[in-house]
Design a protein around this motif. Structure first.
Motif, PDB file in Angstrom:
ATOM      1  N   LEU A 129      -4.304 -14.170  -3.312  1.00  0.00           N
ATOM      2  CA  LEU A 129      -5.317 -13.239  -1.768  1.00  0.00           C
ATOM      3  C   LEU A 129      -5.216 -11.941  -2.697  1.00  0.00           C
ATOM      4  O   LEU A 129      -4.185 -10.824  -3.155  1.00  0.00           O
ATOM      5  CB  LEU A 129      -3.772 -12.675  -1.019  1.00  0.00           C
ATOM      6  N   THR A 130      -6.414 -10.943  -2.543  1.00  0.00           N
ATOM      7  CA  THR A 130      -6.206 -10.063  -3.342  1.00  0.00           C
ATOM      8  C   THR A 130      -7.067  -8.940  -2.695  1.00  0.00           C
ATOM      9  O   THR A 130      -6.402  -7.640  -2.392  1.00  0.00           O
ATOM     10  CB  THR A 130      -7.346  -9.789  -4.123  1.00  0.00           C
ATOM     11  N   LYS A 131      -7.773  -9.507  -1.168  1.00  0.00           N
ATOM     12  CA  LYS A 131      -7.675  -8.439  -0.215  1.00  0.00           C
ATOM     13  C   LYS A 131      -6.910  -9.164   0.769  1.00  0.00           C
ATOM     14  O   LYS A 131      -7.407 -10.139   1.611  1.00  0.00           O
ATOM     15  CB  LYS A 131      -9.440  -8.264  -0.281  1.00  0.00           C
ATOM     16  N   LEU A 132      -6.798  -7.964   1.566  1.00  0.00           N
ATOM     17  CA  LEU A 132      -6.290  -8.177   3.194  1.00  0.00           C
ATOM     18  C   LEU A 132      -5.979  -6.812   3.738  1.00  0.00           C
ATOM     19  O   LEU A 132      -6.257  -5.589   3.673  1.00  0.00           O
ATOM     20  CB  LEU A 132      -4.536  -8.038   3.380  1.00  0.00           C
ATOM     21  N   GLN A 133      -6.826  -6.961   5.101  1.00  0.00           N
ATOM     22  CA  GLN A 133      -7.169  -6.229   6.053  1.00  0.00           C
ATOM     23  C   GLN A 133      -7.047  -6.234   7.411  1.00  0.00           C
ATOM     24  O   GLN A 133      -7.443  -7.184   8.027  1.00  0.00           O
ATOM     25  CB  GLN A 133      -9.114  -6.495   6.320  1.00  0.00           C
ATOM     26  N   ILE A 134      -6.443  -5.681   8.600  1.00  0.00           N
ATOM     27  CA  ILE A 134      -5.884  -5.845  10.082  1.00  0.00           C
ATOM     28  C   ILE A 134      -6.229  -4.840  10.346  1.00  0.00           C
ATOM     29  O   ILE A 134      -5.949  -3.431  10.306  1.00  0.00           O
ATOM     30  CB  ILE A 134      -4.295  -5.984   9.039  1.00  0.00           C
ATOM     31  N   ASP A 135      -6.933  -5.168  11.386  1.00  0.00           N
ATOM     32  CA  ASP A 135      -7.626  -3.695  12.265  1.00  0.00           C
ATOM     33  C   ASP A 135      -7.080  -4.340  13.954  1.00  0.00           C
ATOM     34  O   ASP A 135      -7.415  -5.546  14.379  1.00  0.00           O
ATOM     35  CB  ASP A 135      -9.132  -3.633  12.135  1.00  0.00           C
ATOM     36  N   MET A 136      -7.090  -3.315  14.590  1.00  0.00           N
ATOM     37  CA  MET A 136      -6.480  -3.435  15.890  1.00  0.00           C
ATOM     38  C   MET A 136      -6.192  -4.086  16.051  1.00  0.00           C
ATOM     39  O   MET A 136      -6.805  -5.009  17.891  1.00  0.00           O
ATOM     40  CB  MET A 136      -8.101  -3.114  16.334  1.00  0.00           C
ATOM     41  N   GLN A 158      -5.422   1.210  13.063  1.00  0.00           N
ATOM     42  CA  GLN A 158      -5.259   1.123  14.547  1.00  0.00           C
ATOM     43  C   GLN A 158      -4.339   0.047  14.720  1.00  0.00           C
ATOM     44  O   GLN A 158      -4.284  -0.705  16.181  1.00  0.00           O
ATOM     45  CB  GLN A 158      -6.868   0.975  15.204  1.00  0.00           C
ATOM     46  N   CYS A 159      -3.173   0.001  14.203  1.00  0.00           N
ATOM     47  CA  CYS A 159      -1.783  -0.927  14.467  1.00  0.00           C
ATOM     48  C   CYS A 159      -1.127  -0.149  15.267  1.00  0.00           C
ATOM     49  O   CYS A 159      -0.124   0.239  14.028  1.00  0.00           O
ATOM     50  CB  CYS A 159      -1.558  -2.080  13.298  1.00  0.00           C
ATOM     51  N   ASN A 160      -1.534   0.314  16.532  1.00  0.00           N
ATOM     52  CA  ASN A 160      -0.124   1.236  16.711  1.00  0.00           C
ATOM     53  C   ASN A 160       2.080   0.754  16.865  1.00  0.00           C
ATOM     54  O   ASN A 160       2.086   2.107  17.195  1.00  0.00           O
ATOM     55  CB  ASN A 160      -0.520   1.993  18.729  1.00  0.00           C
ATOM     56  N   LYS A 161       2.286  -0.804  16.662  1.00  0.00           N
ATOM     57  CA  LYS A 161       3.606  -1.055  17.059  1.00  0.00           C
ATOM     58  C   LYS A 161       3.882  -1.483  15.418  1.00  0.00           C
ATOM     59  O   LYS A 161       5.041  -1.175  15.301  1.00  0.00           O
ATOM     60  CB  LYS A 161       3.045  -1.871  18.225  1.00  0.00           C
ATOM     61  N   ILE A 162       2.610  -1.463  14.102  1.00  0.00           N
ATOM     62  CA  ILE A 162       3.392  -1.841  12.837  1.00  0.00           C
ATOM     63  C   ILE A 162       4.485  -0.525  12.441  1.00  0.00           C
ATOM     64  O   ILE A 162       3.806   0.675  12.840  1.00  0.00           O
ATOM     65  CB  ILE A 162       2.235  -1.514  12.430  1.00  0.00           C
ATOM     66  N   LYS A 163       5.705  -1.185  12.071  1.00  0.00           N
ATOM     67  CA  LYS A 163       6.370  -0.203  11.640  1.00  0.00           C
ATOM     68  C   LYS A 163       6.611  -0.294  10.830  1.00  0.00           C
ATOM     69  O   LYS A 163       6.659   1.010   9.716  1.00  0.00           O
ATOM     70  CB  LYS A 163       7.909  -0.464  12.092  1.00  0.00           C
ATOM     71  N   ARG A 164       6.455  -0.972   9.906  1.00  0.00           N
ATOM     72  CA  ARG A 164       6.441  -1.598   7.863  1.00  0.00           C
ATOM     73  C   ARG A 164       6.434  -2.513   7.533  1.00  0.00           C
ATOM     74  O   ARG A 164       5.660  -3.436   8.004  1.00  0.00           O
ATOM     75  CB  ARG A 164       8.424  -1.446   7.977  1.00  0.00           C
ATOM     76  N   ILE A 165       5.733  -2.025   6.298  1.00  0.00           N
ATOM     77  CA  ILE A 165       5.432  -2.677   5.263  1.00  0.00           C
ATOM     78  C   ILE A 165       6.310  -2.513   4.381  1.00  0.00           C
ATOM     79  O   ILE A 165       6.743  -2.599   2.910  1.00  0.00           O
ATOM     80  CB  ILE A 165       3.652  -2.477   4.455  1.00  0.00           C
ATOM     81  N   TYR A 166       6.999  -4.128   4.387  1.00  0.00           N
ATOM     82  CA  TYR A 166       7.101  -4.764   3.433  1.00  0.00           C
ATOM     83  C   TYR A 166       6.855  -5.712   1.577  1.00  0.00           C
ATOM     84  O   TYR A 166       6.495  -6.293   1.894  1.00  0.00           O
ATOM     85  CB  TYR A 166       8.879  -5.665   3.802  1.00  0.00           C
ATOM     86  N   SER A 167       8.006  -5.102   0.802  1.00  0.00           N
ATOM     87  CA  SER A 167       6.505  -5.873  -0.349  1.00  0.00           C
ATOM     88  C   SER A 167       7.872  -5.689  -1.479  1.00  0.00           C
ATOM     89  O   SER A 167       8.961  -4.865  -0.991  1.00  0.00           O
ATOM     90  CB  SER A 167       5.976  -3.797  -1.061  1.00  0.00           C
ATOM     91  N   GLY A 168       7.604  -6.258  -2.441  1.00  0.00           N
ATOM     92  CA  GLY A 168       8.290  -6.178  -3.831  1.00  0.00           C
ATOM     93  C   GLY A 168       8.718  -4.877  -4.307  1.00  0.00           C
ATOM     94  O   GLY A 168       8.490  -4.126  -4.187  1.00  0.00           O
ATOM     95  N   LYS A 169       9.745  -4.620  -5.513  1.00  0.00           N
ATOM     96  CA  LYS A 169      10.156  -3.043  -5.736  1.00  0.00           C
ATOM     97  C   LYS A 169       9.130  -3.072  -6.634  1.00  0.00           C
ATOM     98  O   LYS A 169       9.411  -1.725  -6.660  1.00  0.00           O
ATOM     99  CB  LYS A 169      11.812  -3.839  -7.007  1.00  0.00           C
ATOM    100  N   LYS A 170       8.784  -3.902  -7.385  1.00  0.00           N
ATOM    101  CA  LYS A 170       7.817  -3.583  -8.149  1.00  0.00           C
ATOM    102  C   LYS A 170       6.324  -4.043  -8.011  1.00  0.00           C
ATOM    103  O   LYS A 170       5.296  -3.385  -8.766  1.00  0.00           O
ATOM    104  CB  LYS A 170       8.046  -3.965  -9.761  1.00  0.00           C
TER     105      LYS A 170
END
Length: 194
Positions: A129-136, A158-170
């Motif tokens: 996966l190289t491209k991810l788009q999430i809208d509204m 426009q994702c009003n409830k999203i609080k966090r993006i979890y990612s790997g350390k590096k």
């Protein structure tokens, strides 16, 4: 009386590789299940607005499907686990689906999701996966991109409830755009941006 589009008879096109069906909300769609018979189908575009004909579609036998675009009400996406060749997905106006599970779609490269009721997305360890788009998407609360090692472009708007993006350390993403997501901190975005 609304106009009708009937797909019955199309099954004779057994070698069909691409199909695009676009319908206005006042048009009745019949025999959409005919699509399930196209074993060689690689690209399917269903632009269905508010029509409910999509509710009954099951694409698990369309094993060669690599591009799927669906705009319309859909209650069940369980079939997507069987579509192992999927590379491109674009879902708009998904209503009634709480979880999007792409964990079995290891070849997936591009995902665009807009205007959905989903609360969770599972990508598993998708190394393509190289491209991810999430809208509204107003019920979506968190995004885990830890398993997305090749992710280069991330867009969340426009994702009003999203609080966090979890990612790997590096883990670093080349292009990150977060707009009108009031609960995501700038620190969160800086942490993953190259």
């Amino acid at each position: 009386e609304p106009a009708t589009i009937n797909l019955k008879g199309l099954e004779v096109l057994e070698n069909l590789e691409e199909l695009s069906v676009g319908i206005e909300h006042k048009i009745k769609l019949e025999n959409l299940s005919t699509v399930e018979k196209f074993k060689k189908l690689k690209k399917l575009i269903l632009l269905n607005g508010t029509n409910t004909a999509l509710d009954k579609i099951n694409l698990e036998n369309n094993k060669n499907l690599n591009t799927l675009v669906i705009c319309g009400k859909l209650k069940n996406l369980n079939f997507i686990k069987k579509n192992k060749e999927l590379k491109n997905v674009n879902f708009t106006y998904l209503r009634g689906i709480k979880t999007l599970d792409f964990s079995k779609n290891k070849k997936l490269k591009n995902v665009v999701i807009a205007e959905g009721d989903f609360k969770k997305i599972n990508f598993g360890k998708n190394s393509n996966l190289t491209k991810l788009q999430i809208d509204m998407s107003n019920k979506f609360t968190g995004l885990n991109i830890k398993g997305l090692k090749k992710l280069k472009k991330l867009r969340i708007t426009q994702c009003n409830k999203i609080k966090r993006i979890y990612s790997g350390k590096k883990q670093k993403v080349k292009s990150v755009k977060v707009k009108d997501c009031k609960r995501i901190s700038k620190k969160d975005v800086k942490r993953i941006k190259k």
